[in-house]
Design a protein around this motif. Sequence first.
Motif, PDB file in Angstrom:
ATOM      1  N   MET A   1       0.608  -1.612  -0.093  1.00 31.64           N
ATOM      2  CA  MET A   1       0.258   0.294  -0.001  1.00 31.64           C
ATOM      3  C   MET A   1       0.962   1.197   0.094  1.00 31.64           C
ATOM      4  O   MET A   1       0.897   2.511  -0.764  1.00 31.64           O
ATOM      5  CB  MET A   1      -1.085   0.169   1.227  1.00 31.64           C
ATOM      6  N   LYS A   2       1.885   1.395   0.663  1.00 33.28           N
ATOM      7  CA  LYS A   2       2.543   2.333   1.054  1.00 33.28           C
ATOM      8  C   LYS A   2       3.515   2.287  -0.063  1.00 33.28           C
ATOM      9  O   LYS A   2       3.071   3.429  -0.953  1.00 33.28           O
ATOM     10  CB  LYS A   2       3.784   1.867   2.266  1.00 33.28           C
ATOM     11  N   MET A   3       3.789   1.989  -0.981  1.00 30.83           N
ATOM     12  CA  MET A   3       4.349   2.062  -2.100  1.00 30.83           C
ATOM     13  C   MET A   3       3.826   2.287  -3.253  1.00 30.83           C
ATOM     14  O   MET A   3       4.269   2.763  -4.073  1.00 30.83           O
ATOM     15  CB  MET A   3       5.707   0.522  -2.929  1.00 30.83           C
ATOM     16  N   PHE A   4       2.399   1.945  -3.048  1.00 33.80           N
ATOM     17  CA  PHE A   4       1.463   2.451  -4.315  1.00 33.80           C
ATOM     18  C   PHE A   4       0.724   4.074  -4.384  1.00 33.80           C
ATOM     19  O   PHE A   4       1.184   4.607  -4.905  1.00 33.80           O
ATOM     20  CB  PHE A   4       0.495   1.441  -4.889  1.00 33.80           C
ATOM     21  N   LEU A   5       0.963   4.583  -3.161  1.00 33.21           N
ATOM     22  CA  LEU A   5       0.935   5.572  -2.493  1.00 33.21           C
ATOM     23  C   LEU A   5       1.617   6.413  -2.771  1.00 33.21           C
ATOM     24  O   LEU A   5       1.337   7.830  -3.439  1.00 33.21           O
ATOM     25  CB  LEU A   5      -0.018   5.682  -1.549  1.00 33.21           C
TER      26      LEU A   5
ATOM     27  N   ALA B   1      -3.869   1.584   6.319  1.00 34.46           N
ATOM     28  CA  ALA B   1      -3.583   3.012   5.845  1.00 34.46           C
ATOM     29  C   ALA B   1      -4.989   3.894   6.157  1.00 34.46           C
ATOM     30  O   ALA B   1      -4.751   5.179   6.297  1.00 34.46           O
ATOM     31  CB  ALA B   1      -4.128   2.966   3.894  1.00 34.46           C
ATOM     32  N   GLU B   2      -6.103   4.064   6.684  1.00 35.72           N
ATOM     33  CA  GLU B   2      -7.186   4.326   6.729  1.00 35.72           C
ATOM     34  C   GLU B   2      -6.707   5.272   8.741  1.00 35.72           C
ATOM     35  O   GLU B   2      -7.252   6.061   8.926  1.00 35.72           O
ATOM     36  CB  GLU B   2      -8.015   3.667   7.490  1.00 35.72           C
ATOM     37  N   ARG B   3      -5.918   3.901   9.679  1.00 33.26           N
ATOM     38  CA  ARG B   3      -5.305   4.842  11.153  1.00 33.26           C
ATOM     39  C   ARG B   3      -4.351   5.792  10.281  1.00 33.26           C
ATOM     40  O   ARG B   3      -3.954   6.624  11.272  1.00 33.26           O
ATOM     41  CB  ARG B   3      -4.638   3.671  11.316  1.00 33.26           C
ATOM     42  N   VAL B   4      -3.753   5.545   9.852  1.00 34.60           N
ATOM     43  CA  VAL B   4      -2.430   6.354   9.408  1.00 34.60           C
ATOM     44  C   VAL B   4      -2.395   7.436   8.745  1.00 34.60           C
ATOM     45  O   VAL B   4      -1.758   8.562   8.649  1.00 34.60           O
ATOM     46  CB  VAL B   4      -1.109   5.760   8.441  1.00 34.60           C
ATOM     47  N   LEU B   5      -3.487   7.665   7.759  1.00 36.08           N
ATOM     48  CA  LEU B   5      -4.003   8.780   6.963  1.00 36.08           C
ATOM     49  C   LEU B   5      -5.020   9.559   7.045  1.00 36.08           C
ATOM     50  O   LEU B   5      -5.719  10.835   6.283  1.00 36.08           O
ATOM     51  CB  LEU B   5      -3.418   8.259   4.920  1.00 36.08           C
ATOM     52  N   GLY B   6      -5.728   8.680   7.862  1.00 33.43           N
ATOM     53  CA  GLY B   6      -6.961   9.815   8.827  1.00 33.43           C
ATOM     54  C   GLY B   6      -7.221  10.988   8.606  1.00 33.43           C
ATOM     55  O   GLY B   6      -8.060  12.058   8.187  1.00 33.43           O
ATOM     56  N   GLY B   7      -6.076  11.556   8.448  1.00 34.26           N
ATOM     57  CA  GLY B   7      -6.237  13.263   9.048  1.00 34.26           C
ATOM     58  C   GLY B   7      -5.673  14.666   7.962  1.00 34.26           C
ATOM     59  O   GLY B   7      -4.684  15.409   7.845  1.00 34.26           O
TER      60      GLY B   7
END
Length: 319
Positions: A234-238, A268-274
Amino acid sequence: MRKLKTDELRAVFGAYDGNLKVIETLCGVTVRVTGDDVRITGDGAMLAELLIDKLADAADRGETVTPASVKRYHDILTVDPSGVESILSVSACTNARGQKIFAKTLNQKKFIDAVNNNLMTFAVGPAGTGKTYLAVALAAAAVKKGAVDRIILTRPAIEAGEKLGFLPGDLQMKVDPYLRPLYDALGDMFGADYQKLIERGTVEIAPLAYMRGRTLSRAFMILDEAQNTSPEQMKMFLTRFGDGSRAIITGDTTQIDLKGAQSGLTEAERVLGGVQSVAFVHMTGEDVVRHDLVQRIVNAYDNYAKGKEHEKQQCGKTK
């Protein structure tokens, strides 16, 4: 209720008045039709009139009115009387047959709005809620308007019970079954010409592993089935995101096939929520726009999961 023509009434009430019977049941009314004259009696007459008006608007815009769509619009009207007007106000795209593609639920409208107002949008929800189809529709609209130069479509090659290596053929033949929903949506948006778009590189469809090491500028990036990515994938794609690009990530956290490993989508939802310009839209069983049976299946599994969670909590209290 506005005066409807005979063909409009036919489109709204359906074959053998199948839709009309659903309207009567949901609104608690009796509808009598003589020619093009409609008389509604019962406590829910006002709701029924509004529902028929909105269904006629949907039919005028090219939507086929079915018992499922009658129920969907009824549910929206009971929550937000202006909701149906909202979802029919702006189309996501025009398909290859010249038909405009509209949201069908309030959460689908939220999804479209989120994509239009953010650089990166996550759509999380069960099967049948239109996540993939709308993502491709919005990407197609961006290409047609010249907002981006190409569409990048990708999925992780994680199988539900099968091994990729056991499938016959070369790599392209092996991955095609996993990418078929993307091909289907492209065919709807571009017609048979989508194959030429692939040949020219305007549309690229590839396994997620092929994204590594690239920077994608002026591209509309779509990662489908994202629940089956690892956090590293996921991190690689983003981080492939380049200037002038947009991204949509879709997935269903109830269908993770990673055999106990952590899902990149849930992390990703926990990391990028804000994070600014990143939006999350959640869909539910009420947003299922496939056959009614799909919605009932999704709701049954949701209720089963809630029951198991309740049992677990009760067991924890008794220990």
